[in-house]
Design an enzyme around this catalytic site. Structure first.
Site, PDB file in Angstrom:
ATOM      1  N   LYS A 193       0.825  -1.205   0.000  1.00 55.45           N
ATOM      2  CA  LYS A 193       0.000   0.000   0.000  1.00 55.45           C
ATOM      3  C   LYS A 193       0.866   1.264   0.000  1.00 55.45           C
ATOM      4  O   LYS A 193       0.617   2.202  -0.762  1.00 55.45           O
ATOM      5  CB  LYS A 193      -0.939  -0.031   1.222  1.00 55.45           C
ATOM      6  CG  LYS A 193      -1.899  -1.208   1.239  1.00 55.45           C
ATOM      7  CD  LYS A 193      -2.866  -1.136   2.389  1.00 55.45           C
ATOM      8  CE  LYS A 193      -2.200  -1.330   3.743  1.00 55.45           C
ATOM      9  NZ  LYS A 193      -1.616  -2.679   3.910  1.00 55.45           N
ATOM     10  N   THR A 194       1.869   1.294   0.857  1.00 52.23           N
ATOM     11  CA  THR A 194       2.756   2.460   0.907  1.00 52.23           C
ATOM     12  C   THR A 194       3.530   2.612  -0.392  1.00 52.23           C
ATOM     13  O   THR A 194       3.715   3.729  -0.899  1.00 52.23           O
ATOM     14  CB  THR A 194       3.730   2.326   2.093  1.00 52.23           C
ATOM     15  OG1 THR A 194       2.986   2.164   3.306  1.00 52.23           O
ATOM     16  CG2 THR A 194       4.605   3.555   2.213  1.00 52.23           C
ATOM     17  N   GLU A 411       3.398 -34.750  15.087  1.00 50.93           N
ATOM     18  CA  GLU A 411       3.435 -34.294  13.696  1.00 50.93           C
ATOM     19  C   GLU A 411       2.936 -35.367  12.730  1.00 50.93           C
ATOM     20  O   GLU A 411       2.292 -35.058  11.722  1.00 50.93           O
ATOM     21  CB  GLU A 411       4.859 -33.869  13.319  1.00 50.93           C
ATOM     22  CG  GLU A 411       5.414 -32.712  14.150  1.00 50.93           C
ATOM     23  CD  GLU A 411       4.524 -31.486  14.122  1.00 50.93           C
ATOM     24  OE1 GLU A 411       3.861 -31.238  13.093  1.00 50.93           O
ATOM     25  OE2 GLU A 411       4.466 -30.771  15.150  1.00 50.93           O
TER      26      GLU A 411
END
Length: 599
Positions: A193-194, A411
């Site tokens: 955005k910037t 896991e």
């Protein structure tokens, strides 16, 4: 009076205080030392008096200052009990008597000087407290262009009108058109955005004022509003220009009369001034306000109305082609091996933002340099991607055999459930090497970008999260804290299914929103009895998924054991190795539980 005038006035007052204190000190010193002369004894003085050699005497307390007829000055102290006045009268000597002379008031002088010095320091620190903290980038420094922004083609297209308006405002006003005074850039962190705002300024070749929303607000009431006025006063002088306010939600939150306190009052005053400034623009004044936020739902409605932020441009996570373009931009100065295929990397990084992809390229370059390579290879990108997604390996952390086995079962439970339940994202890799804050990691990467999830996909996701805890409980008949994050994520997903997405049989297609309103009131959007029913429904969804997972794992204990033992030995398994262990040859077989059970 403006803040600048006030600052100048205070500086003048402080300077005058310093000058006055200095003058007083000099005068006091001169006054104390002006009549000093040669020190003589009282006996010698009386001899001169009796001999008629003294012309004038000044008595101040017990101090005597005398002037001889020859002009010579004398100084002495009057002994206790001595009578001098009658003798001087008898000898017809001119004399005067005053109370004891006060010593120079050095303490008072020091206080004045210290106060003046303190005022100067305060002015230096807070003299510009009402001035805008915006960073100004002029035309010559605006080097960012739209070519430097990849993966946001739709956003760039929407901003082209703004660029054209800044280049030639008269072109639009000639036909009666009115360009938007404000554009709100909305999107998650790291999506550019910037960078887009800078590119607009660079393309239009106009000055760029950049400031964060948090820089408006201070502990002093009225400072934020003053900074807003100063910012727009500077912008009007530099028009045409762009004013960019990053993280505008820090100052543009919804106002709530029920919330009091200085901080809230200051924020509201700052927001009110921002509303006034944006609404006071003349038609096509040449000032465009760009603002960025990742929380548009909490912004005040008055800020979003037509005439202020007329347009809302969504800057989302890039798709596969956007990710490839972003990788090309960030790797243009990185020497790549001929084997590197950026499209393959882009395909394996769905959901990553532009900042994440830049980090992947940077980490790959660092890994290659650490290995003394001349080029960055595909292996470096794979390792960098794993590091960004799963965290850095903690190779120095040595696990006991018991902890290692428990982590392996945990896991393996995630992996097996992901392979057995239809609708799960493919497993990319599983590792029991500690990474970041996790003891082990199972990484799933979707085959394509997903923009909308079905209820079945969410339930499958819940079951995968439950797989680790269920495996531990089946094998060790107990549970550990290792499943804490899995449970938190599962509960959060179930809560959203019930309260936001209407995926609950008990409530049907009803959205209750968040537990707390976003307007700052702190009130629930539903009754306490409804909240209790929601809690029960959330618990029911999670426990049902957990029961299904336990049954699934108990029916496939052999596959669970094989995965666990291989994990203990190799510590990390990729997708191909997992399929080999489970006896699977295609991705379609992974959804078939009977194949796994028979393996």
């Amino acid at each position: 009076m403006t803040s600048t005038s006030k600052k100048k006035l205070l500086i003048i007052v402080a300077a005058l205080g310093i000058v006055a204190g200095s003058c007083y000190g000099i005068y006091a010193w001169k006054d104390a030392h002006s009549d000093q002369g040669k020190q003589i004894s009282y006996t010698a003085f009386m001899e001169k008096v009796n001999a008629g050699g003294i012309a004038k005497v000044k008595i101040a307390g017990d101090q005597i200052n005398a002037v001889g007829k020859s002009g010579e000055k004398f100084q002495l102290f009057l002994p206790a009990g001595a009578e001098l006045a009658d003798t001087l009268v008898a000898k017809k000597i001119d004399f005067s008597s005053n109370p004891a002379a006060s010593e120079p008031k050095w303490f008072e002088i020091s206080i004045i000087l210290l106060v003046a010095l303190f005022l100067v320091m305060v002015l230096k620190r807070y003299g510009g407290v009402g001035r805008s903290k915006a960073r100004i980038i002029d035309c010559s420094e605006s080097l960012t262009r739209f070519n430097d922004v990849a993966g946001a083609e739709e956003a760039k297209a929407e901003l082209l009108d703004t660029v054209e308006f800044l280049k030639d405002p008269a072109k639009f006003s000639a036909l009666g058109g009115k360009m938007p005074t404000g554009v709100l850039l909305v999107g998650p962190p790291g999506t550019g955005k910037t960078l887009l705002a800078r590119a607009v300024a660079g393309e239009a070749d106009v000055p760029f004022f950049s400031i964060s929303g948090s820089e408006f607000v201070e502990m002093y009431v009225g400072v934020g509003a003053s900074r807003v006025r100063d910012l727009f006063a500077q912008a009007k002088k530099a028009a045409p220009c762009i004013v960019f306010i990053d993280e505008i939600d820090a100052v543009g939150r919804k106002r709530d009369a029920a919330v009091g306190g200085g901080a809230s009052d200051e924020r509201d005053q700052t927001l009110n001034q921002l509303l006034v400034e944006m609404d006071g623009f003349a038609v096509n004044s040449g000032i465009v306000v760009l603002a960025a936020t990742n929380r548009p739902e909490i912004l005040d409605a008055a800020l979003l109305r037509s005439g202020r932020f007329d347009r809302e441009v969504t800057v989302g996570a890039p798709d596969i082609r956007g990710r490839e373009a972003i990788l090309k931009v960030h790797s243009k100065n990185v020497p790549l091996s001929p084997e590197v295929d950026l499209m393959v990397i882009a395909r394996g990084t769905p959901g990553m933002s532009g900042a994440d992809l830049a980090n992947v390229v940077n980490e790959a370059a660092i890994l290659a340099a650490r290995s003394n390579k001349d080029f960055v290879e595909m292996l470096d990108f794979d390792n960098a991607k794993d590091k960004v997604l799963m965290g850095a390996e903690k190779k120095s952390m040595v696990l006991s055999d018991k902890s290692k086995l428990s982590t392996a079962y945990h896991e393996a439970g995630h992996v097996l459930v992901a392979k057995l339940v239809p609708g799960c994202d493919p497993v990319h890799k599983v590792s029991i090497i500690p990474r970041g804050r996790a003891m082990g990691v199972t990484l799933q990467i979707p085959e394509e970008d997903i923009y909308c999830y079905t209820k079945e996909m969410l339930l499958a996701h819940l079951k995968v999260l439950m797989g680790g805890r269920a495996a531990e409980e089946i094998i060790f008949h107990t549970t550990t804290t290792g499943a804490g994050n899995d449970l938190a994520r599962a509960t959060d997903t179930a809560r959203k299914m019930v309260s936001e997405w209407g995926m609950s049989r008990a409530f049907g297609p009803v959205a209750f929103g968040h537990q707390e309103n976003t307007d700052g009131g702190g009130k629930k959007g539903f009754s306490d009895s409804t909240a209790l029913e929601m809690d029960n429904e959330i618990r029911s969804i999670v426990t049902t998924c957990y029961a299904d997972v336990r049954t699934l794992l108990e029916e496939n204990l052999d596959a669970l054991e094989r995965l666990t033992q291989e994990l203990v030995v190799k510590e990390t398994l990729d997708a191909a190795e997992i399929d080999t262990i489970l006896g699977l040859t295609t991705a379609d077989d992974a959804a078939n539980a009977s194949c796994c059970a028979a393996a």
